[in-house]
Design an enzyme around this catalytic site. Structure first.
Site, PDB file in Angstrom:
ATOM      1  N   ASP A 303       5.422   1.362   3.288  1.00 33.85           N
ATOM      2  CA  ASP A 303       4.864   2.701   3.137  1.00 33.85           C
ATOM      3  C   ASP A 303       5.971   3.595   2.561  1.00 33.85           C
ATOM      4  OD1 ASP A 303       3.209   4.878   3.093  1.00 33.85           O
ATOM      5  OD2 ASP A 303       2.502   4.662   5.148  1.00 33.85           O
ATOM      6  N   TRP A 304       5.641   4.795   2.247  1.00 36.99           N
ATOM      7  CA  TRP A 304       6.517   5.727   1.530  1.00 36.99           C
ATOM      8  C   TRP A 304       7.897   5.824   2.211  1.00 36.99           C
ATOM      9  CZ3 TRP A 304       4.752   9.086  -2.569  1.00 36.99           C
ATOM     10  CH2 TRP A 304       5.695  10.038  -2.970  1.00 36.99           C
TER      11      TRP A 304
END
Ligand code: BGC
Length: 758
Positions: A303-304
């Site tokens: 994820d980011w």
């Protein structure tokens, strides 16, 4: 030297001087220095042969390039030109508005495909969670329709619109099981049941990828967020989770496994720390379970910045360690942060990270790129996007699903449906005319101007279109102003109306990522507005616009009718009006429990029994509240009523390899046609590896019945419905007693006993 031959064009053969190897584009054949086509360029070869050939030709730097996903902004061509030339970027994800067209996307692809040594195409990702431009209801709403095939159809449209702007891959489905409505991301998932959630997960993968993800109107799907993100403590986003292996296996993993079984291309590792080990550095879940046990062949994207965040989590001392932990745990591609890019080369050269670990990550990424057909069709048609969005079939479907996602929670004295002949209808509340809020969180490229407001949808149904009076009453969340005048205007409109609708709820950005709530009531001054309108003595119909279960016992007490419309999407006003005026019968059922208060959270139907079940003192009751939710899982009313008969079994005992039937008779006892959602629940009364829930959903059927009509509904039960996982993931089907319900929801019905024998 690279030699390219343009196939099928009599005009020419083009020769470019670039590198030792070759690149293939549609219509082109590239020859290597020996005058031959490389295996990886040959669409006739198998994916594995192409991956092996390409991997064999890559330098370490080029391999590491495949592990990097960067964020695409308006200046991306200039900013990343050099890196693309060197093959140092694998993928882009979007955040900004520039993805309305595929032009820049093709320019970036051109740099990767024509100007890098091996011409490895980029893969472009984006969050199309419940639509791209045609925004459908939020996933939690779509789950309330209890129609996975319908969800599949919405995601097929979403894939078409997304692919038309050159996006190859979407970060959905979000399959995080959630039991805490304070967590804003509960809106993005399918609720609290792993069995139903698995059907929706698989439907989403099919909708996005189709049977051939390489098709021009399909996109790769991504199971997220792996894993345990939804169990966040206190409902606060990104927070830690503690889930035993036994619970993980039976509640949090099944939806992800359903995605693997449906052939999903990719996974996303989550932000949360799971039992002390961050999900993006968790070898047990990413490698031991996902790769080794489930044989998932695709890749995992972080994820980011979640690889970089391993430092803040407190398990990596620096970027080197974060990269090593993420990569060796099984995160193949790093989103936005650059720890792989910055440190892995040196760590491989120093023998800290093995070359085999890098190769495996690259192999997985290339496999998906080949599967998506990017080597054979790297560019997208730059004209298609103009006509691909909001097509009539998409808009029609958006209206259908908006209506099907509505759940009727209360309907005293048949307050609903309304007659279209009504001459004076008052529509009051902050969501009456706010078309943008109906789109909900993660609204892709949805636009408020595309969206049909509640006022527009309701007005269009009235025989006297001028008969609708609209008053805002108060703001959606501002509690600092008094709104006295607006409330007075609303009361006045209500007093003279034949019927009153209050559109209450939460703004769209109050759910979704980073939108947790500590309270679950209506924000701002909405309760004051409600009380003032109720005080007129008119029966009040409440339309709820929200992205999470809310705790609204006062509404249940005082409103005449409550229709949970969720964030219903771009056709929300029309779909909701279809229900309000009875053109569509309400058939939605909750897939998540609604608590009475924040203090009850978490409340979910598939909990374990205590040693002291039941009511009264010393039973785990609250002294100041009942313990049951306000509306249980599976609950929802129709405009008609249904009677459920006793449950009958075809056999009261069977062996694990045999099947048996459970059936009951359902009767429409009202005066309107309607649709029942008949639910099968099972309980394993004594399980050796860990206690099983008081009930678990194991089947459902939607049954349309005319007034007075009866039908026998039958479920076939096999070991699939009776087994469970132990903490190590072994499937156990144990002899002993089971209980079986066929009921209208998770809180009603009487069980019959069944014995599984050796
Ligand atoms: C979210 C993901 C999303 C990603 C890319 C993250 O902040 O947690 O769900 O896919 O951003 O937009």
């Amino acid at each position: 030297m690279k030699i390219q031959l343009l196939l099928g064009c009599a005009a020419c053969a083009l020769i470019t001087h670039a590198a030792d190897s070759l690149i293939v584009h549609s219509g082109w054949i590239d020859l290597n220095k020996n005058g031959k086509q490389d295996v990886y360029e040959n669409a006739g070869q198998t994916v594995e042969a192409r991956v092996a050939d390409l991997l064999g030709q890559m330098t370490l730097e080029e391999k590491l390039g495949q592990l990097q996903q960067s964020h695409r902004e308006a200046d991306a061509v200039k900013k990343f030109g050099n890196q693309l030339h060197q093959g140092a970027i694998s993928s882009f994800l979007d955040g900004s508005d520039l993805i309305e067209t595929p032009v820049q996307r093709n320019q970036l692809q051109h740099l990767a495909v024509e100007e890098s040594r091996l011409g490895i195409p980029l893969i472009f990702g984006h969050d199309s969670i419940h639509g791209f431009r045609t925004i459908f209801p939020i996933p939690l709403a779509l789950a309330s329709a209890w129609e996975p095939e319908l969800f599949e159809r919405t995601q097929t449209i979403s894939a078409r619109e997304t692919a038309a702007v050159g996006i190859d891959w979407t970060f959905a489905p979000m399959v995080d099981l959630a039991r805490d409505p304070r967590w804003g991301r509960i809106a993005e998932g399918f609720g609290e049941d792993p069995w139903l959630g698995s059907l929706y997960a698989a439907a989403c993968v099919r909708g996005f990828q189709g049977t051939n993800p390489a098709a021009a109107d399909r996109v790769m799907a991504c199971m997220k967020h792996y894993v345990g993100y939804g169990a966040t403590e206190g409902g606060r986003d990104y927070n830690s989770t503690k889930i035993s292996d036994f619970t993980l296996r039976n509640f949090y993993l099944p939806q992800f496994k359903a995605g693997v079984d449906a052939g999903v291309g990719t996974f996303m590792s989550a932000f949360n720390c799971l039992n002390g080990i961050p999900a993006s550095g968790n070898h047990h879940t990413l490698t031991e379970i996902l790769r080794d046990e489930w044989k998932f062949p695709g890749y995992v994207v972080s994820d980011w910045e979640s690889v970089g965040e391993l430092i803040k989590h407190g398990i990596a001392a620096n970027t080197n360690e974060a990269a090593r932990l993420g990569l060796t745990a099984g995160v193949d591609m790093e989103m936005v942060s650059t720890s792989y890019h910055d440190t892995v080369k040196q760590q491989v050269e120093q023998g800290i990270i093995s070359q085999a670990v890098v190769d495996e990550a690259v192999r997985r990424i290339l496999r998906v790129k080949f599967r998506k057909g990017l080597f054979d069709r790297p560019y997208v048609d730059e004209t298609l996007f103009k006509t691909a969005q909001l097509k009539p079939d998409a808009v029609t479907l958006a209206r259908e699903v908006a209506a099907k996602s509505c759940v009727l929670l209360k309907n005293e004295n048949a307050a609903l449906p309304l007659s279209k002949q009504i001459q004076k209808l008052a529509l009051i509340g902050p969501f009456a005319e706010d078309a943008g809020s109906l789109l909900g969180c993660w609204a892709g490229r949805g636009r408020a101007e595309d969206s049909i407001s509640l006022a527009t949808g309701l007005r269009a149904k009235l025989s006297n279109g001028k008969g609708l009076t609209v008053r805002r009453g108060c703001d959606a969340y501002d509690s600092t102003n008094l709104f006295q005048k607006e409330i007075q205007q609303a009361v006045k409109a209500a007093s003279v109306a034949e019927a009153v609708i209050l559109a209450l709820g939460e703004p769209a950005n109050w759910s979704g990522e980073s939108s947790s709530r500590a309270e679950l009531g209506l924000p701002g001054r909405q309760m004051e507005l409600f009380e003032a309108v109720v005080a007129t003595g008119k029966p009040v119909i409440v339309l709820l616009i929200n992205g999470r279960p809310l705790a609204l016992p006062r509404l249940q007490e005082k409103a005449a009718a409550i229709l949970e419309a969720w964030d219903p999407g771009v056709q929300g006003g029309n779909g909701v009006a279809d229900i309000v005026f009875g053109d569509v019968e309400p058939a939605g059922r909750l897939t998540v429990s609604f608590p009475r208060s924040v203090g009850q959270v978490p409340t979910y139907y598939n909990h374990l029994n205590t040693g002291r079940p039941g009511l009264g003192a010393y039973t785990g009751q609250y002294v100041d509240s009942v313990k049951d939710p306000l509306y249980p899982f599976g609950f929802g009313l129709a405009y008609t009523t249904f009677a459920y008969g006793n449950v009958e079994l075809s056999a009261t005992s069977a062996k694990a390899d045999e099947t048996f039937a459970a059936r009951t008779k359902i009767k429409n006892t009202g005066t309107r046609a309607g649709e029942a959602v008949v639910q099968l629940y099972i309980r394993d009364v004594a399980a050796s590896a860990g206690a099983r829930p008081v009930r678990e959903l194991k089947g459902f059927q939607k049954v349309k019945l005319n007034p007075g009509e009866s039908r026998t509904v039958e479920f076939i039960i096999s070991e699939k419905e009776l087994g469970y996982f132990d903490a190590q993931g072994h499937w156990l089907v144990e002899p002993g007693k089971f209980q079986v319900w066929i009921a209208a929801d998770s809180a009603t019905g009487s069980p019959v006993d069944f014995e599984l024998v050796k």
